[in-house]
Design an enzyme around this catalytic site. Structure first.
Site, PDB file in Angstrom:
ATOM      1  N   ASN A  29       1.108   3.436  -2.985  1.00 60.21           N
ATOM      2  CA  ASN A  29       1.551   3.875  -4.313  1.00 60.21           C
ATOM      3  C   ASN A  29       1.000   5.256  -4.672  1.00 60.21           C
ATOM      4  O   ASN A  29       1.703   6.079  -5.259  1.00 60.21           O
ATOM      5  CB  ASN A  29       1.075   2.898  -5.397  1.00 60.21           C
ATOM      6  CG  ASN A  29       1.688   1.529  -5.266  1.00 60.21           C
ATOM      7  OD1 ASN A  29       2.662   1.355  -4.555  1.00 60.21           O
ATOM      8  ND2 ASN A  29       1.116   0.559  -5.956  1.00 60.21           N
ATOM      9  N   GLY A  30      -0.272   5.478  -4.331  1.00 61.97           N
ATOM     10  CA  GLY A  30      -0.920   6.757  -4.678  1.00 61.97           C
ATOM     11  C   GLY A  30      -0.232   7.909  -3.966  1.00 61.97           C
ATOM     12  O   GLY A  30       0.052   8.951  -4.569  1.00 61.97           O
ATOM     13  N   ARG A  66      -4.607  -1.775   9.097  1.00 62.48           N
ATOM     14  CA  ARG A  66      -5.818  -2.577   8.921  1.00 62.48           C
ATOM     15  C   ARG A  66      -5.544  -3.684   7.920  1.00 62.48           C
ATOM     16  O   ARG A  66      -4.540  -3.659   7.205  1.00 62.48           O
ATOM     17  CB  ARG A  66      -6.985  -1.691   8.466  1.00 62.48           C
ATOM     18  CG  ARG A  66      -6.690  -0.866   7.219  1.00 62.48           C
ATOM     19  CD  ARG A  66      -7.912  -0.062   6.776  1.00 62.48           C
ATOM     20  NE  ARG A  66      -7.563   0.888   5.745  1.00 62.48           N
ATOM     21  CZ  ARG A  66      -7.437   2.210   5.927  1.00 62.48           C
ATOM     22  NH1 ARG A  66      -7.635   2.732   7.127  1.00 62.48           N
ATOM     23  NH2 ARG A  66      -7.101   3.000   4.921  1.00 62.48           N
ATOM     24  N   ARG A 111       2.296  -4.697   6.151  1.00 68.83           N
ATOM     25  CA  ARG A 111       1.547  -3.691   5.380  1.00 68.83           C
ATOM     26  C   ARG A 111       2.356  -2.410   5.350  1.00 68.83           C
ATOM     27  O   ARG A 111       2.697  -1.852   6.389  1.00 68.83           O
ATOM     28  CB  ARG A 111       0.172  -3.407   5.984  1.00 68.83           C
ATOM     29  CG  ARG A 111      -0.590  -2.368   5.144  1.00 68.83           C
ATOM     30  CD  ARG A 111      -2.025  -2.175   5.597  1.00 68.83           C
ATOM     31  NE  ARG A 111      -2.688  -1.198   4.729  1.00 68.83           N
ATOM     32  CZ  ARG A 111      -3.936  -1.292   4.313  1.00 68.83           C
ATOM     33  NH1 ARG A 111      -4.685  -2.309   4.672  1.00 68.83           N
ATOM     34  NH2 ARG A 111      -4.467  -0.356   3.546  1.00 68.83           N
ATOM     35  N   SER A 137      -7.599  -5.691  -4.721  1.00 69.31           N
ATOM     36  CA  SER A 137      -8.640  -6.291  -3.877  1.00 69.31           C
ATOM     37  C   SER A 137      -9.988  -6.292  -4.587  1.00 69.31           C
ATOM     38  O   SER A 137     -10.192  -5.540  -5.560  1.00 69.31           O
ATOM     39  CB  SER A 137      -8.752  -5.507  -2.560  1.00 69.31           C
ATOM     40  OG  SER A 137      -9.369  -4.248  -2.788  1.00 69.31           O
ATOM     41  N   ASP A 177       0.825  -1.209   0.000  1.00 66.47           N
ATOM     42  CA  ASP A 177       0.000   0.000   0.000  1.00 66.47           C
ATOM     43  C   ASP A 177       0.862   1.263   0.000  1.00 66.47           C
ATOM     44  O   ASP A 177       1.956   1.271   0.554  1.00 66.47           O
ATOM     45  CB  ASP A 177      -0.912  -0.019   1.240  1.00 66.47           C
ATOM     46  CG  ASP A 177      -2.041   0.987   1.120  1.00 66.47           C
ATOM     47  OD1 ASP A 177      -2.440   1.313  -0.020  1.00 66.47           O
ATOM     48  OD2 ASP A 177      -2.522   1.454   2.170  1.00 66.47           O
ATOM     49  N   TRP A 188       2.796   7.938  -2.750  1.00 64.93           N
ATOM     50  CA  TRP A 188       4.168   8.067  -3.289  1.00 64.93           C
ATOM     51  C   TRP A 188       4.142   8.957  -4.532  1.00 64.93           C
ATOM     52  O   TRP A 188       4.985   9.836  -4.704  1.00 64.93           O
ATOM     53  CB  TRP A 188       4.689   6.681  -3.630  1.00 64.93           C
ATOM     54  CG  TRP A 188       6.103   6.605  -4.099  1.00 64.93           C
ATOM     55  CD1 TRP A 188       7.216   6.405  -3.341  1.00 64.93           C
ATOM     56  CD2 TRP A 188       6.560   6.726  -5.465  1.00 64.93           C
ATOM     57  NE1 TRP A 188       8.339   6.385  -4.139  1.00 64.93           N
ATOM     58  CE2 TRP A 188       7.973   6.583  -5.448  1.00 64.93           C
ATOM     59  CE3 TRP A 188       5.930   6.926  -6.693  1.00 64.93           C
ATOM     60  CZ2 TRP A 188       8.755   6.635  -6.600  1.00 64.93           C
ATOM     61  CZ3 TRP A 188       6.700   6.991  -7.834  1.00 64.93           C
ATOM     62  CH2 TRP A 188       8.091   6.849  -7.785  1.00 64.93           C
ATOM     63  N   SER A 206      -7.881  -4.657   5.458  1.00 63.94           N
ATOM     64  CA  SER A 206      -8.492  -4.381   4.145  1.00 63.94           C
ATOM     65  C   SER A 206      -8.827  -5.677   3.393  1.00 63.94           C
ATOM     66  O   SER A 206      -8.520  -5.827   2.212  1.00 63.94           O
ATOM     67  CB  SER A 206      -7.593  -3.474   3.294  1.00 63.94           C
ATOM     68  OG  SER A 206      -7.349  -2.257   3.954  1.00 63.94           O
ATOM     69  N   LEU A 262      11.001 -20.706  -4.506  1.00 64.18           N
ATOM     70  CA  LEU A 262      10.016 -19.878  -3.807  1.00 64.18           C
ATOM     71  C   LEU A 262       8.639 -19.978  -4.483  1.00 64.18           C
ATOM     72  O   LEU A 262       8.539 -20.032  -5.708  1.00 64.18           O
ATOM     73  CB  LEU A 262      10.514 -18.431  -3.825  1.00 64.18           C
ATOM     74  CG  LEU A 262       9.703 -17.382  -3.086  1.00 64.18           C
ATOM     75  CD1 LEU A 262      10.644 -16.406  -2.374  1.00 64.18           C
ATOM     76  CD2 LEU A 262       8.780 -16.606  -4.008  1.00 64.18           C
ATOM     77  N   HIS A 305       1.758   3.375  -9.176  1.00 66.96           N
ATOM     78  CA  HIS A 305       1.515   1.937  -9.354  1.00 66.96           C
ATOM     79  C   HIS A 305       2.624   1.295 -10.185  1.00 66.96           C
ATOM     80  O   HIS A 305       3.023   0.156  -9.939  1.00 66.96           O
ATOM     81  CB  HIS A 305       0.157   1.707 -10.027  1.00 66.96           C
ATOM     82  CG  HIS A 305      -1.004   2.099  -9.157  1.00 66.96           C
ATOM     83  ND1 HIS A 305      -1.071   1.770  -7.823  1.00 66.96           N
ATOM     84  CD2 HIS A 305      -2.137   2.802  -9.423  1.00 66.96           C
ATOM     85  CE1 HIS A 305      -2.199   2.248  -7.308  1.00 66.96           C
ATOM     86  NE2 HIS A 305      -2.856   2.887  -8.255  1.00 66.96           N
TER      87      HIS A 305
END
Ligand code: IPE
Ligand code: IPE
Ligand code: MG
Length: 248
Positions: free
Chosen positions: A30-31, A198, A192, A73, A28, A33, A200, A139, A45
């Site tokens: 990106n906006g 939270r 997060r 999401s 979370d 930033w 989300s 991985l 993004h």
């Protein structure tokens, strides 16, 4: 003692130095930033998508076998159309750019969520990535795209009902076995970025005993150092799974 079976092996099992076996990340910020740089949200993004490789490599260095990233999401469909389209396009570009390199690094890719609402070409690109990497034993990278924890639980219960389960057959094991990726252990650590504390709608069922780690660092700025700090913090936390602490 069956209790621990539900939440995976004790911390530290199978991974070096008490590192988590499964790290899940809500990527979370990106906006914000982008806004800090007076750039459009989509530029954030893009930077965020490019950061995934950096963080994955850092997690690989810690010997972590399972990583889940929350990229989109079920609620993110409610964003402006141009942003949703941009995010879908970025996923397509990332698949095109990264899948081969991930395959060469022996990474197995899994998709977490629904593919039915994605454009056909993207659903096919995801399918091709899963198919190409399915025998890799390095991985495991689970990509949460159109994922919602509530939706996952509803889907599991619907499947049980469709199979004619009686009330007695609606058990934790039955629901667990119908999650989207039942073979993936529950996350030991959920990170997060972006400062909000939270879930989300992320991994609601699986997070029952996860350690939660929140950092104000915005996702595109979260690198090797951020990963090291999160893993160190995890190592210092005693996990009890509801049991009494060890006698001293
Ligand atoms: C996370 O960054 C990416 C997605 C949810 C797709 P955001 O876009 O939520 O960034 P902020 O929270 O607005 O800064
Ligand atoms: C969570 O971030 C979802 C992803 C990172 C994919 P959001 O930005 O959508 O969450 P809220 O709206 O702040 O709760
Ligand atoms: Mg956000």
């Amino acid at each position: 003692m069956g209790g621990l079976d539900a939440t995976g092996p004790p911390p530290g099992a199978e991974v070096p130095n008490g590192a988590p076996r499964h790290v899940a990340i809500t990527m979370d910020g990106n906006g914000r930033w982008a806004r800090e740089r007076s750039l459009p949200r989509l530029a954030g993004h893009r930077a965020g998508t490019e950061n995934i490789r950096v963080v994955l490599e850092a997690l690989e260095r810690h010997g972590i076998p399972y990583v889940t990233i929350y990229a989109f999401s079920t609620e993110n469909w409610g964003r402006p159309e141009a942003e949703v389209e941009g995010l879908i396009q970025l996923l397509g570009e990332a698949l095109e750019r990264e899948v081969r390199a991930l395959h060469e690094r022996n990474v197995r890719i899994l998709h977490l969520g629904s593919r039915s609402r994605l454009p056909a070409h993207l659903a096919e690109a995801i399918e091709a990535g899963l198919e190409l990497t399915k025998r890799n034993d390095g991985l495991t990278l689970c990509v949460g795209f159109d994922y919602g924890g509530r939706r996952e639980i509803v889907d599991a219960v619907r499947e049980l009902m469709a199979q004619g389960a009686t009330p007695d057959e609606v058990t934790e094991d039955a629901i667990r076995g119908r999650m989207y990726l039942p073979e993936v252990p529950e996350p030991d650590l959920i990170i997060r970025t972006g400062g909000d504390q939270r879930l989300s709608n992320f991994l609601l069922w699986q997070a029952a005993y996860s350690e939660l780690y929140f950092t104000p660092t915005l996702w595109p700025d979260f690198g090797q150092e951020g990963v090291d700090e999160a893993i160190d913090a995890y190592r210092r936390r005693p996990r009890r799974f509801g049991k009494a602490p060890d006698a001293d």
